[in-house]
Design an enzyme around this catalytic site. Sequence first.
Site, PDB file in Angstrom:
ATOM      1  CG  ASP A  21       9.693 -22.132 -13.228  1.00 35.88           C
ATOM      2  OD1 ASP A  21      10.225 -21.347 -14.260  1.00 35.88           O
ATOM      3  OD2 ASP A  21       8.513 -22.357 -12.884  1.00 35.88           O
ATOM      4  CG  ASN A  23       9.213 -18.042 -16.210  1.00 30.68           C
ATOM      5  OD1 ASN A  23       9.005 -19.418 -15.728  1.00 30.68           O
ATOM      6  ND2 ASN A  23       9.295 -17.853 -17.453  1.00 30.68           N
ATOM      7  CG  ASP A  25       7.115 -21.608 -17.251  1.00 34.35           C
ATOM      8  OD1 ASP A  25       7.967 -21.865 -16.571  1.00 34.35           O
ATOM      9  OD2 ASP A  25       7.666 -21.248 -18.604  1.00 34.35           O
ATOM     10  CG  ASP A  29      13.684 -20.811 -16.211  1.00 35.54           C
ATOM     11  OD1 ASP A  29      14.426 -20.562 -15.709  1.00 35.54           O
ATOM     12  OD2 ASP A  29      12.322 -20.500 -16.122  1.00 35.54           O
ATOM     13  CG  ASP A  98      22.813 -33.217 -25.327  1.00 32.04           C
ATOM     14  OD1 ASP A  98      23.203 -34.046 -26.352  1.00 32.04           O
ATOM     15  OD2 ASP A  98      22.315 -33.626 -24.284  1.00 32.04           O
ATOM     16  CG  ASP A 206      21.481 -37.636 -28.736  1.00 30.55           C
ATOM     17  OD1 ASP A 206      21.146 -37.871 -27.326  1.00 30.55           O
ATOM     18  OD2 ASP A 206      20.677 -37.988 -29.568  1.00 30.55           O
ATOM     19  CD  GLU A 261      23.471 -41.551 -25.813  1.00 28.41           C
ATOM     20  OE1 GLU A 261      22.474 -41.720 -24.896  1.00 28.41           O
ATOM     21  OE2 GLU A 261      22.899 -41.081 -26.975  1.00 28.41           O
ATOM     22  CG  HIS A 335      18.787 -37.212 -20.204  1.00 25.05           C
ATOM     23  ND1 HIS A 335      19.980 -37.497 -20.413  1.00 25.05           N
ATOM     24  CD2 HIS A 335      18.100 -37.333 -21.318  1.00 25.05           C
ATOM     25  CE1 HIS A 335      20.122 -37.586 -21.656  1.00 25.05           C
ATOM     26  NE2 HIS A 335      19.033 -37.602 -22.186  1.00 25.05           N
ATOM     27  CG  ASP A 336      18.434 -41.154 -22.118  1.00 21.67           C
ATOM     28  OD1 ASP A 336      17.421 -40.481 -22.194  1.00 21.67           O
ATOM     29  OD2 ASP A 336      19.307 -41.329 -22.908  1.00 21.67           O
TER      30      ASP A 336
HETATM   31  O1  ISL Z   1      18.955 -45.186 -22.861  1.00 21.88           O
HETATM   32  C1  ISL Z   1      18.485 -45.659 -23.757  1.00 21.88           C
HETATM   33  C2  ISL Z   1      18.318 -47.174 -23.718  1.00 21.88           C
HETATM   34  O2  ISL Z   1      18.866 -47.710 -22.523  1.00 21.88           O
HETATM   35  C3  ISL Z   1      17.590 -45.126 -24.744  1.00 21.88           C
HETATM   36  O3  ISL Z   1      16.220 -44.616 -23.933  1.00 21.88           O
HETATM   37  C4  ISL Z   1      18.091 -43.963 -25.319  1.00 21.88           C
HETATM   38  O4  ISL Z   1      16.948 -43.434 -25.964  1.00 21.88           O
HETATM   39  C5  ISL Z   1      19.624 -43.981 -26.155  1.00 21.88           C
HETATM   40  O5  ISL Z   1      20.547 -44.279 -25.240  1.00 21.88           O
HETATM   41  C6  ISL Z   1      19.841 -42.869 -26.950  1.00 21.88           C
HETATM   42  O6  ISL Z   1      19.652 -41.661 -25.945  1.00 21.88           O
HETATM   43  C7  ISL Z   1      19.870 -40.474 -26.451  1.00 21.88           C
HETATM   44  O7  ISL Z   1      19.266 -40.092 -27.934  1.00 21.88           O
HETATM   45  C8  ISL Z   1      17.699 -40.111 -27.910  1.00 21.88           C
HETATM   46  C9  ISL Z   1      17.142 -39.481 -26.492  1.00 21.88           C
HETATM   47  O8  ISL Z   1      15.744 -39.754 -26.314  1.00 21.88           O
HETATM   48  C10 ISL Z   1      17.943 -39.620 -25.216  1.00 21.88           C
HETATM   49  O9  ISL Z   1      17.381 -38.866 -24.248  1.00 21.88           O
HETATM   50  C11 ISL Z   1      19.313 -39.303 -25.467  1.00 21.88           C
HETATM   51  O10 ISL Z   1      20.191 -39.488 -24.531  1.00 21.88           O
HETATM   52  C12 ISL Z   1      17.200 -39.464 -29.139  1.00 21.88           C
HETATM   53  O11 ISL Z   1      17.887 -38.326 -29.167  1.00 21.88           O
HETATM   54 CA    CA Z   2      10.209 -21.511 -16.416  1.00 22.48          CA
END
Ligand code: ISL
Ligand code: CA
Length: 561
Positions: A21, A23, A25, A29, A98, A206, A261, A335-336
């Site tokens: 971050d 600023n 908040d 960012d 992305d 994605d 993905e 991140h998932d």
């Molecule tokens: O990782 C997953 C299952 O093991 C799911 O959580 C995931 O939603 C799926 O793999 C698709 O992921 C992508 O599209 C989703 C988004 O929520 C995820 O962050 C993204 O990486 C919808 O856009």
């Molecule tokens: Ca910020």
Amino acid sequence: MEKKWWQSSVVYQIYPRSFQDSNGDGIGDIPGITSRLEYLADLGVDVIWLSPIYASPNDDNGYDISDYQAIMPEFGTMDDFDRMLEKAHSLGLKIVMDLVVNHTSDEHRWFREAQKSKNNPYRDYYIWRDPKPGMTPGTPGAEPNNWGSCFGGSAWKYDETTGQYFLHLFSKKQPDLNWDNPKVRDEVFNMMTWWLDKGVDGFRMDVISLISKPEGLPDGVANNTGFAGFDQCSTGPRLHEYLQEMNRRVLSKYDIITVGECPGVPMEEARQYANLEGTELNMIFQFEHMASDLDPAAGRYGESKLNLPLLKAILNKWETGLQGKAWNSLYWDNHDQPRAVSRFGNDSDEWREISAKMLATCLHLMQGTPYVFEGEEIGMTNCPWNSLDEINDIESRNNIAQNLKKGIIREDQVLGILRRQSRDNARTPMQWDAGENAGFTTGTPWLRINPNYTRVNVADQVGREDSIRAYYKQLIALRKHSDLIVYGDFELLEPESESVFAYVRTLSSERMLVACNFTDQMVSFEIPEEFRDGKRLIGNYEASGDGKVLRPYEAYAVIVP
Ligand code: ISL
Ligand code: CA
């Protein structure tokens, strides 16, 4: 085989909301990212993949996009973006965007228009169907088919205005685009061209495997939630046609990196997606190894325990199966997913550093392009959540609510599940130092900071020669000077072992042995004869062992001649 720069690169993923971050908040960012680019250049990575930074109402933290050509105001402005891109390039770092085009936000202009009437010019940008005949529209059972949303419930939402349902494989604020409509493809390809002309260096796509829906949208086999998963949309009938069209019209005109993905896509299919002729994508993210610690019946939110022989069998299949035909991506974290060191390693103070280095050794010395997720390089762990209220992630919130309601899980299991599996384990803010809010923000962080930041942070590790970060830096540097690491063939040793993950890489006369102990016990592992006088390339214990055992979480690589 023709060598490509993205094959010898390492990619670093940033989850912008949680990185830095600038600023106060409490939300990471773009200026924050810009201020940390030197840190990434120093780590030695080549490419940065930014999770979505576009305008979005944040129902799914940016994976629900309302304008593909605008920056989310919380993250900054287009000028901020341009400055970041310029600085990244000046440091030799590439930026990958992305690309979320299986769906848009329901607040996207196209969807707002589409909703107005059945004959709106944008209606056919999305997937609309009548209610099941004879059923009361908008009530359970009236949905056009039995598909479930990945975030719980039906994948269909009833729209009063026009009396039809629209499809959403993710949240109801993420309506699926209709890729069969050539106008949708034109819009997406033009938007991609716009970003590439601006100078971005590629796309992470994605759930790209889901964009072509099966003819007639047939019912699927329902699972324990009463709904069918999205398997029937995986690699649909026109998927490869669309990727080839995208490649012809956009990708092939630029020297970029592309990664799709692809949850649920099998290895045989990946040979086509990521073929070395380059007619589709450079590589894909496969998901099979992400299930190697899950009970298939209980799924993602059940109990978990690593099955090492299974993990090895899966990675071996992908390594040898794509060899010479297509290209692998390599990852433990994103991140998932929960944090790898908590999941496949050991996040206790005693073993965190050693096991994080072991996992890194195992992954980075395989064939493929490695991905590092922010914080992985310092051994960030899962978070000891205290309640569901601390969780932001729509996937955990909705699925837990649904599974409680259906009696699939009990109330007293919720915390354990969150601590083990919630996507928010990966999304807690980056731990920069031991000061206030881990150096992430001067305000109130949008998501709880992992309380171990006082012990696990960048400031402690930068400059410490035995740190996890220093080890990542070493691994990343090794790949830059070794065709053996980048291109060597892969051969798995001891597939049945419950504790050791060992393999050999070969490139003409050069051979490398990689041995990793996935347990906190001393285990026997006899170093093969040919490697006994080899040169130690890297290892997570200070000195080599006796060649007969591996110490707890020990990992090393030895090279001959
Ligand atoms: O990782 C997953 C299952 O093991 C799911 O959580 C995931 O939603 C799926 O793999 C698709 O992921 C992508 O599209 C989703 C988004 O929520 C995820 O962050 C993204 O990486 C919808 O856009
Ligand atoms: Ca910020």
